[in-house]
Design an enzyme around this catalytic site. Structure first.
Site, short mmCIF file in Angstrom:
data_model
loop_
_atom_site.label_atom_id
_atom_site.label_comp_id
_atom_site.label_asym_id
_atom_site.label_seq_id
_atom_site.Cartn_x
_atom_site.Cartn_y
_atom_site.Cartn_z
N CYS A 1 -1.87 -3.51 -0.41
CA CYS A 1 -3.52 -3.27 0.43
C CYS A 1 -3.27 -2.97 1.84
CB CYS A 1 -3.81 -5.35 0.47
SG CYS A 1 -2.81 -5.70 1.25
N CYS B 1 -3.32 -9.56 0.20
CA CYS B 1 -3.69 -10.07 -1.16
C CYS B 1 -3.44 -11.25 -2.34
CB CYS B 1 -3.96 -8.28 -1.10
SG CYS B 1 -2.15 -7.78 -2.00
N ASP C 1 12.74 -4.19 -1.42
CA ASP C 1 13.12 -2.80 -1.46
C ASP C 1 11.79 -1.55 -2.30
OD1 ASP C 1 15.56 -3.38 0.25
OD2 ASP C 1 16.32 -3.64 -1.55
N CYS D 1 2.57 -3.94 2.59
CA CYS D 1 1.71 -4.28 1.30
C CYS D 1 1.38 -3.04 0.83
CB CYS D 1 0.99 -5.18 1.18
SG CYS D 1 0.31 -5.56 0.09
N ASP E 1 14.25 4.00 -1.40
CA ASP E 1 14.82 3.35 -0.45
C ASP E 1 16.03 3.10 -0.89
OD1 ASP E 1 13.48 1.63 1.41
OD2 ASP E 1 14.58 0.48 0.15
N CYS F 1 1.97 -11.11 0.01
CA CYS F 1 1.94 -10.83 1.19
C CYS F 1 0.63 -11.21 1.46
CB CYS F 1 0.61 -9.50 1.54
SG CYS F 1 -0.73 -8.36 1.82
N GLU G 1 13.02 8.25 2.82
CA GLU G 1 12.41 8.38 4.26
C GLU G 1 13.76 8.81 5.35
OE1 GLU G 1 14.36 4.06 5.11
OE2 GLU G 1 15.03 3.76 3.32
#
Length: 220
Positions: A173, A197, A204, A170, A24, A194, A118
């Site tokens: 989940c 979950c 990052d 997340c 990332d 989250c 990315e």
């Protein structure tokens, strides 16, 4: 221009490592990996910005003085001397940044069979004036170009994936922040939990894990 070809590889292909990694790219650090490791942003331009601004102001004054005295800039020794100094400072930033990008990209490619990153939309990102200098300083597009050709050179695999929701989702989940009545994460939210979950995430690191997952799916 010149093109070279060979029946044998130009470099020795390293052995397979069995390792995969997602990265990332961010302004807080240069990059964060899906393993949780970070590479600090050297910020070469910011370090030299003060010296460069001072040198450019002197250059501008000398240009104005030569113009007032009706002397062409090409024959103005003081102007030419200062112009070379400004060019030297720009070259210094460029060379240091390029050396850093080469070292990081080569390490990633040699030590992993598969690297996922990315896709960059740097034109849109540069419209954010608060981040424009930081984005321009890191050289992300050059870095991704290096990863692409080095992956081919060292017989590795490299892919870029759509960054949509890599930061907001997340990894555990799949819940996406900004849905089900929740608010989207902002750049100031470096860590979050989250709501579905209750997994704790470092922003990052979680994004890098999502990028790797997307890369594996795209590779398949």
């Amino acid at each position: 221009s010149m093109q070279l070809a060979s029946d044998t590889p130009f470099v020795n292909w390293p052995q397979n490592t069995g390792k995969q990694i997602g990265i990332d790219l961010n302004t807080e650090n240069f990059l964060t990996t899906s393993n949780g490791d970070t590479v600090a942003n050297p910020r070469y331009y910011r370090i030299i910005k003060g010296r460069l601004a001072k040198a450019q102001r002197i250059l501008s004054r000398r240009a104005r003085r030569a113009k007032q005295e009706h002397r062409p800039l090409r024959t103005s020794k003081n102007y030419q001397k200062q112009r070379l100094l400004v060019a030297k400072l720009h070259a210094q930033v460029f060379e240091r940044r390029r050396d850093f990008l080469h070292n990081v990209s080569t390490t990633l490619i040699k030590n992993h069979d598969f690297v996922a990153a990315e896709e960059l939309r740097s034109k849109n990102m540069l419209k954010n004036h608060a981040l424009a200098m930081s984005i321009a300083d890191v050289g992300w597009r050059t870095f991704l170009g290096m990863l692409a050709y080095k992956a081919e050179l060292y017989h590795r695999q490299f892919l870029t994936v759509d960054p949509k929701n890599t930061t907001q989702a997340c990894h555990e989940c799949g819940f996406v922040m900004g849905t089900a009545g929740t608010e989207k994460l902002t750049l100031a939210d470096r860590e979050w939990i989250c709501p579905k979950c209750h997994a704790h995430h470092v922003r990052d690191h979680n994004a890098a894990q999502n990028i790797l997952t997307k890369g594996i799916i795209k590779l398949a």
